[in-house]
Design a protein around this motif. Structure first.
Motif, PDB file in Angstrom:
ATOM      1  N   VAL A   1      -9.261   6.968  -0.573  1.00  0.00           N
ATOM      2  CA  VAL A   1      -7.805   7.185  -0.514  1.00  0.00           C
ATOM      3  C   VAL A   1      -7.396   8.658  -0.412  1.00  0.00           C
ATOM      4  O   VAL A   1      -6.253   8.940  -0.067  1.00  0.00           O
TER       5      VAL A   1
ATOM      6  N   TYR B   1      -4.060   0.533 -12.308  1.00  0.00           N
ATOM      7  CA  TYR B   1      -3.064   0.336 -13.356  1.00  0.00           C
ATOM      8  C   TYR B   1      -3.275  -1.010 -14.046  1.00  0.00           C
ATOM      9  O   TYR B   1      -3.656  -1.988 -13.405  1.00  0.00           O
TER      10      TYR B   1
ATOM     11  N   ALA C   1       0.828  -1.207   0.000  1.00  0.00           N
ATOM     12  CA  ALA C   1       0.000   0.000   0.000  1.00  0.00           C
ATOM     13  C   ALA C   1       0.858   1.251   0.000  1.00  0.00           C
ATOM     14  O   ALA C   1       0.538   2.250  -0.661  1.00  0.00           O
ATOM     15  N   GLN C   2       1.962   1.229   0.738  1.00  0.00           N
ATOM     16  CA  GLN C   2       2.802   2.416   0.875  1.00  0.00           C
ATOM     17  C   GLN C   2       3.746   2.621  -0.307  1.00  0.00           C
ATOM     18  O   GLN C   2       3.992   3.766  -0.709  1.00  0.00           O
TER      19      GLN C   2
ATOM     20  N   ARG D   1      -4.295   2.335  -5.072  1.00  0.00           N
ATOM     21  CA  ARG D   1      -2.988   2.538  -5.682  1.00  0.00           C
ATOM     22  C   ARG D   1      -2.714   1.561  -6.810  1.00  0.00           C
ATOM     23  O   ARG D   1      -2.155   1.936  -7.841  1.00  0.00           O
ATOM     24  N   GLU D   2      -3.073   0.306  -6.627  1.00  0.00           N
ATOM     25  CA  GLU D   2      -2.633  -0.736  -7.552  1.00  0.00           C
ATOM     26  C   GLU D   2      -3.649  -1.106  -8.625  1.00  0.00           C
ATOM     27  O   GLU D   2      -3.274  -1.409  -9.750  1.00  0.00           O
TER      28      GLU D   2
ATOM     29  N   GLN E   1      -5.954   1.813   0.678  1.00  0.00           N
ATOM     30  CA  GLN E   1      -4.862   2.481  -0.035  1.00  0.00           C
ATOM     31  C   GLN E   1      -4.283   1.582  -1.117  1.00  0.00           C
ATOM     32  O   GLN E   1      -3.950   2.038  -2.212  1.00  0.00           O
TER      33      GLN E   1
ATOM     34  N   GLY F   1       3.850   0.406  -3.355  1.00  0.00           N
ATOM     35  CA  GLY F   1       3.465  -0.159  -4.635  1.00  0.00           C
ATOM     36  C   GLY F   1       4.103  -1.516  -4.881  1.00  0.00           C
ATOM     37  O   GLY F   1       5.109  -1.880  -4.255  1.00  0.00           O
TER      38      GLY F   1
END
Length: 246
Positions: free
Chosen positions: A187, A135, A37-38, A131-132, A127, A40
């Protein structure tokens, strides 16, 4: 005979060491969740996850295999949140004549996630999702296919049933827009600064407002009932007997 008595405890110890340790497995999973999470997916190594979990490096592969499988396991760990959302959806009466049906569907879509986000562990998972999964990586595609695509299809079908005058293609766009609003709420922390610190990031109290925002957005963005007829009337040529004379 004495040798046999001594070897028995040693064998038991070896068996105990080889047996799965739920505490270690959980520590690895939580460490992976935090670091992924922090930083990637591509910013974290298995060694760093092992160090964060406080376990030998080999145990990570022993329990979870390569990093892409550990990444998948993190989302599998949160499968109960998806199940909760689908259970709430199943409990919602699918009556297109009831104007509250769409609101209840969106509540099932949003509320379990907001509750999850309010827990300490849920903050890292939220998060990670934000974040992931945005993509088009190979790792994210597998997670989306296995966990989130089936969820999306269920909610798209339900929204389409609640708004039968729309097309499923239109509803799929609406779902994507709704998902964007939900993920951003999960987020984003900028709202604290923008509100001059009157609002708190991911405030659970904002869930009702988020539901109203999504419902209003869907009703505004998707075609109105009878819009095709209205459009056809606008585009139809003026009858000859009503044309103005030159």
């Amino acid at each position: 005979m004495p040798a046999t008595r001594k070897s028995a405890p040693a064998a038991a110890r070896r068996k105990s060491d080889a047996a799965p340790r739920p505490d270690r497995q959980q520590a690895i999973l939580l460490a992976a969740e935090r670091l992924l999470a922090q930083r990637g997916y591509h910013g974290v190594t298995i060694r760093q996850i092992a160090e964060e979990a406080g376990v030998p490096l080999a145990l990570v592969a022993y329990y979870y295999g390569p990093k892409q499988d550990l990444f998948h396991a993190v989302f599998a760990h949160w499968g109960h949140t998806i199940e909760e959302r689908l259970a709430a959806l199943d409990a919602t009466p699918q009556d297109p004549a009831d104007p509250q049906t769409l609101t209840r569907i969106i509540e099932a879509f949003v509320s379990p996630v907001i509750r999850m986000r309010s827990s300490p562990e849920g903050q890292y998972y939220a998060q990670l999702v934000g974040r992931e999964l945005a993509y088009n990586s190979e790792e994210a595609e597998r997670v989306l296919h296995d966990f989130f695509d089936p969820l999306a299809h269920r909610f798209i079908d339900a929204i389409h049933a609640a708004l039968p005058h729309t097309t499923r293609a239109d509803v799929a766009w609406g779902y994507q827009f709704a998902l964007g609003a939900l993920l951003h709420h999960l987020v984003d922390t900028r709202v604290e600064r923008l509100s001059r610190h009157l609002n708190s990031a991911s405030d659970p109290a904002a869930a009702e407002r988020l539901v109203r925002f999504i419902v209003g957005g869907l009703r505004a963005a998707l075609p109105d009932e009878g819009s095709d007829t209205k459009t056809a009337k606008k585009r139809s040529p003026t009858p000859p007997n009503r044309r103005q004379k030159p």
